[in-house]
Every structure is written in C-alpha cells, then in structure tokens.
Motif scaffolding. Sequence first.
Motif, short mmCIF file in Angstrom:
data_model
loop_
_atom_site.label_atom_id
_atom_site.label_comp_id
_atom_site.label_asym_id
_atom_site.label_seq_id
_atom_site.Cartn_x
_atom_site.Cartn_y
_atom_site.Cartn_z
N VAL A 137 0.86 -1.17 0.00
CA VAL A 137 0.00 0.00 0.00
C VAL A 137 0.90 1.22 0.00
N TYR A 138 0.68 2.11 -0.93
CA TYR A 138 1.50 3.30 -1.08
C TYR A 138 0.77 4.51 -0.51
N TYR A 139 1.46 5.26 0.31
CA TYR A 139 0.91 6.43 0.97
C TYR A 139 1.71 7.67 0.59
N CYS A 140 1.02 8.78 0.46
CA CYS A 140 1.71 10.05 0.38
C CYS A 140 1.52 10.79 1.70
N ALA A 141 2.47 11.63 2.01
CA ALA A 141 2.46 12.36 3.26
C ALA A 141 3.08 13.73 3.05
N ALA A 142 2.77 14.65 3.94
CA ALA A 142 3.27 16.01 3.82
C ALA A 142 3.80 16.49 5.17
N ARG A 143 4.85 17.26 5.11
CA ARG A 143 5.40 17.90 6.30
C ARG A 143 5.93 19.26 5.94
N ALA A 144 6.00 20.13 6.93
CA ALA A 144 6.54 21.46 6.71
C ALA A 144 8.05 21.41 6.57
N PHE A 145 8.59 22.34 5.83
CA PHE A 145 10.02 22.53 5.65
C PHE A 145 10.61 21.44 4.76
N ARG A 146 11.60 20.72 5.24
CA ARG A 146 12.35 19.84 4.36
C ARG A 146 11.92 18.38 4.48
#
Length: 123
Positions: free
Chosen positions: A93-102
Amino acid sequence: QVQLVESGGGLVQAGGSLRLSCAASGRTFSSYAMGWFRQAPGKEREFVGAIHWSGGSTYYADSVKGRFTISRDTARNTVYLQMNSLKPEDTAVYYCAARAFRATMAGDEYDYWGQGTQVTVSS
C-alpha cells in the motif's frame, strides 16, 4: 487542515509501470515537502522518496532509485510517483504524506497522510 488523496494503484505484471497521484486540498504552503511511503502486510513502513514543493528536488530510497520518479504539479497541488520496471517486491500500500520545511525519511515527522492506494505486482 491538509487532505491528501492517493490514486492510481492497481494490478500490473512484473516489468510494467504505474503512476500514482497524490492530490492535496485545503491550505498548503510552498515550503512543504511531500513524501511517498509504502507498507506491505506484516512488514515495516518503508520510505520510498520525497520531493520539495519549492524547487522540486527529489530523494529516493536505494531500492527504487533509477526506477521510480517523483514529480509535482504546483498548479494542481498534485504529486506523482511514476513507477517503472516494477518488481513483485514493490507490492504494498503506497501512501503520500506532507510535512513542513524539508523532506525526511522518517514517517513520524510527517504531519498529514493520505489513505493509501494498493499496488500489486504479479510475477
């Protein structure tokens, strides 16, 4: 809040290709990094790659380097994972994720996650 929705998963034969999409909605910022992770049943979550929203610099796990490519469409707030030369061990199962900065390789450091999309590679 940022919402992420993955799509594009499916069943392919070994050696084939898939392109996954991650559409982001809500309030987003140009300083965010977008990561791709995958997890097979009974196995640990694994970092696949990441891209900085601003500038588009990318990072890849050694296991996918040369086969997978991450890109983004800033106008559509969408990140893509182009997967070529797929192998049975890419099944997950492939997930995308987001975080601030780098970008980082640590999933715990990401702030937002999509629901995932199943990729199955048959032999």
